[in-house]
Scaffold this active site. Structure first.
Site, short mmCIF file in Angstrom:
data_model
loop_
_atom_site.label_atom_id
_atom_site.label_comp_id
_atom_site.label_asym_id
_atom_site.label_seq_id
_atom_site.Cartn_x
_atom_site.Cartn_y
_atom_site.Cartn_z
N ASN A 246 59.67 12.96 -38.82
CA ASN A 246 60.14 13.62 -37.58
C ASN A 246 60.75 12.60 -36.63
O ASN A 246 61.74 12.88 -35.96
CB ASN A 246 58.99 14.38 -36.91
CG ASN A 246 58.76 15.73 -37.55
OD1 ASN A 246 59.58 16.63 -37.41
ND2 ASN A 246 57.68 15.86 -38.28
N ILE B 248 43.91 12.19 -30.68
CA ILE B 248 43.72 13.11 -29.55
C ILE B 248 44.56 12.64 -28.36
O ILE B 248 44.64 11.44 -28.08
CB ILE B 248 42.22 13.14 -29.13
CG1 ILE B 248 41.38 13.75 -30.24
CG2 ILE B 248 42.05 13.93 -27.83
CD1 ILE B 248 39.88 13.62 -30.00
N HIS C 203 54.58 21.53 -34.31
CA HIS C 203 53.46 22.03 -35.13
C HIS C 203 54.06 22.77 -36.34
O HIS C 203 54.96 23.60 -36.15
CB HIS C 203 52.54 22.95 -34.32
CG HIS C 203 51.37 23.45 -35.10
ND1 HIS C 203 50.28 22.65 -35.38
CD2 HIS C 203 51.14 24.63 -35.72
CE1 HIS C 203 49.42 23.35 -36.13
NE2 HIS C 203 49.92 24.53 -36.34
C1 GRF Z 1 53.62 16.69 -41.21
O1 GRF Z 1 52.51 17.44 -41.68
C2 GRF Z 1 54.37 17.50 -40.20
O2 GRF Z 1 54.34 18.86 -40.58
C3 GRF Z 1 53.58 17.31 -38.96
O3 GRF Z 1 53.10 15.95 -39.04
C4 GRF Z 1 53.07 15.54 -40.42
C5 GRF Z 1 53.77 14.24 -40.71
O4 GRF Z 1 54.99 14.22 -40.06
N1 GRF Z 1 54.38 17.56 -37.80
P1 GRF Z 1 55.87 12.84 -40.01
O5 GRF Z 1 56.53 12.72 -41.37
O6 GRF Z 1 54.91 11.67 -39.77
O7 GRF Z 1 56.82 13.05 -38.91
#
Ligand code: GRF
Length: 199
Positions: free
Chosen positions: A14, A93, A110
């Protein structure tokens, strides 16, 4: 120029989507000024380094209490002049202090269509396992404001994704990331950076 602080814990796909969107101009008027990882093993750190984005590890384990952790995290974000905190696969958290200090200025991605499959214990693969167990035909992802209720803040964007026969949780997670998360998180940031979202 919106200054963004990104919170990460894992692979950082992300984060990569945000970086790519800034590089390509899909996100304008914004820059990532810091990446904060909750652990030293987060590959997201490597992704930040590749683009010369300053990164730091602030791990809850290194502090005697949640309050001490939150104080350091909060001070770091303020010292970097962060306007918007983005939780991108962040699994630690976020305490009350940060939520108060950055009221309506923390967003989270999410991997479900909230209010389905969210709240305490619903993160990562567990979300997709629950969707498959329930037998939903459509799932997706949600970008929401972070408040004191886990996954309970105002919803900003959502994108639906088809559940296909024979999907495993891993296959579904990948589809939701590719078709929804990596699209709506950068989109939400661009909308905030260009005052297209009122909270
Ligand atoms: C994934 O499960 C995604 O759905 C959630 O966080 C996890 C890892 O995301 N948002 P990333 O590849 O570290 O961004």
């Amino acid at each position: 120029m919106l200054k963004i602080g990104v919170l990460v814990s894992g692979g950082g796909t992300n984060l990569q989507a945000i970086i790519d969107a800034v590089e390509s101009g899909k996100i304008t008027n914004a820059e990532i000024v810091t990446v904060v990882a909750s652990n030293t093993k987060a590959y997201a750190i490597e992704r930040a380094k590749k683009y010369n984005i300053p990164s730091i590890v602030i791990s809850r384990k290194a502090f005697a209490s949640q309050e001490e952790h939150d104080t350091v995290l909060c001070e770091h974000m303020k010292n970097c002049g962060v306007d918007l905190i983005v939780m991108a696969g962040y699994l630690s958290i976020v305490g009350e202090m940060l939520i108060k200090e950055f009221h309506n200025r923390i967003i989270n991605i999410h991997p479900s269509l909230i209010p389905s499959f969210c709240g305490q214990g619903f993160y990562g693969l567990r979300v997709h396992e629950a969707a498959l167990e329930r037998g939903v035909k459509v799932t997706g992802a949600t970008v929401h404001i972070v408040n004191e209720i886990c996954d309970g803040g105002p919803i900003l964007l959502q994108k639906a994704v088809e559940v296909k026969d024979g999907d495993t949780a891993e296959v579904l997670q990948k589809r939701v990331m590719e078709q929804a998360e990596w699209t709506i998180l950068p989109q939400a940031i661009d909308m905030i950076a260009n005052n297209k979202i009122s909270i």
